[in-house]
Design a protein around this motif. Sequence first.
Motif, short mmCIF file in Angstrom:
data_model
loop_
_atom_site.label_atom_id
_atom_site.label_comp_id
_atom_site.label_asym_id
_atom_site.label_seq_id
_atom_site.Cartn_x
_atom_site.Cartn_y
_atom_site.Cartn_z
N LYS A 57 0.75 -1.02 0.32
CA LYS A 57 0.07 -0.24 0.02
C LYS A 57 1.09 1.64 0.51
O LYS A 57 1.31 1.64 0.69
CB LYS A 57 -0.80 0.47 1.01
N LEU A 58 0.99 2.42 -0.63
CA LEU A 58 1.41 3.35 -0.52
C LEU A 58 0.62 4.77 -0.29
O LEU A 58 -0.28 4.93 -1.08
CB LEU A 58 1.72 3.64 -2.94
N TYR A 59 1.30 5.19 0.40
CA TYR A 59 0.71 5.91 0.96
C TYR A 59 1.72 7.52 0.67
O TYR A 59 2.51 7.34 1.00
CB TYR A 59 0.99 6.16 2.82
N THR A 60 0.80 8.76 0.54
CA THR A 60 1.95 9.93 -0.73
C THR A 60 1.53 11.28 0.71
O THR A 60 2.87 11.92 0.98
CB THR A 60 0.57 10.64 -1.72
N ASN A 61 0.93 10.42 1.89
CA ASN A 61 1.26 11.68 2.90
C ASN A 61 0.52 11.12 4.49
O ASN A 61 -0.13 10.11 4.26
CB ASN A 61 -0.24 12.53 2.66
N VAL A 62 1.38 10.96 5.45
CA VAL A 62 1.35 10.51 6.77
C VAL A 62 -0.78 10.71 7.11
O VAL A 62 -1.16 9.71 8.06
CB VAL A 62 2.08 11.30 7.59
N ASP A 63 -0.78 11.73 6.99
CA ASP A 63 -2.61 11.72 8.00
C ASP A 63 -3.39 10.43 6.72
O ASP A 63 -4.37 10.61 7.32
CB ASP A 63 -3.04 13.54 6.83
N ARG A 64 -3.17 9.82 5.54
CA ARG A 64 -3.58 9.06 4.39
C ARG A 64 -3.52 7.72 5.69
O ARG A 64 -4.01 6.92 5.17
CB ARG A 64 -3.65 9.12 3.62
N ILE A 65 -2.39 7.54 6.13
CA ILE A 65 -2.46 6.10 6.76
C ILE A 65 -3.49 5.83 7.81
O ILE A 65 -3.85 6.70 8.90
CB ILE A 65 -0.73 6.45 7.96
N ASN A 66 -3.71 4.52 7.61
CA ASN A 66 -5.23 3.63 8.46
C ASN A 66 -4.40 2.83 9.38
O ASN A 66 -4.11 1.96 9.15
CB ASN A 66 -6.40 3.19 7.79
N ASP A 67 -4.56 3.53 10.92
CA ASP A 67 -3.53 2.43 11.96
C ASP A 67 -4.43 1.17 12.60
O ASP A 67 -3.82 0.07 11.97
CB ASP A 67 -3.73 3.12 13.42
N GLU A 68 -6.11 0.84 12.03
CA GLU A 68 -6.32 0.42 12.28
C GLU A 68 -5.96 -0.87 10.83
O GLU A 68 -6.07 -2.58 11.56
CB GLU A 68 -7.95 0.39 12.29
N ASP A 69 -6.01 -0.47 9.74
CA ASP A 69 -4.75 -1.99 8.74
C ASP A 69 -4.41 -1.69 9.15
O ASP A 69 -3.98 -3.35 8.76
CB ASP A 69 -4.99 -0.68 7.10
N LEU A 70 -3.19 -1.33 9.31
CA LEU A 70 -1.86 -1.08 9.22
C LEU A 70 -1.92 -2.40 10.63
O LEU A 70 -0.90 -3.82 10.47
CB LEU A 70 -0.27 -0.53 9.95
N LYS A 71 -2.30 -2.53 11.85
CA LYS A 71 -1.88 -3.23 12.80
C LYS A 71 -3.00 -4.69 12.01
O LYS A 71 -2.33 -5.85 12.58
CB LYS A 71 -3.62 -2.90 14.33
#
Length: 66
Positions: free
Chosen positions: A25-39
Amino acid sequence: MFWSGTSFDEEDLKPGTGKFKDASKLYTNVDRINDEDLKRWVCKSKMIQWDYKNITKRKGVLLRLK
């Protein structure tokens, strides 16, 4: 990138080249990161793993580790 990412059955993870079971998954901005998805993906990465160590012995056949 997750080496076994295509096995996670996650829509947001995009498959790599197809040679391996990687997905990312490519994120272009830190604000777009979904913590629940990453966990959830990190949890799945611990449970779903493939035997890349012996891929040459098996002539390119990947087996899932338990």
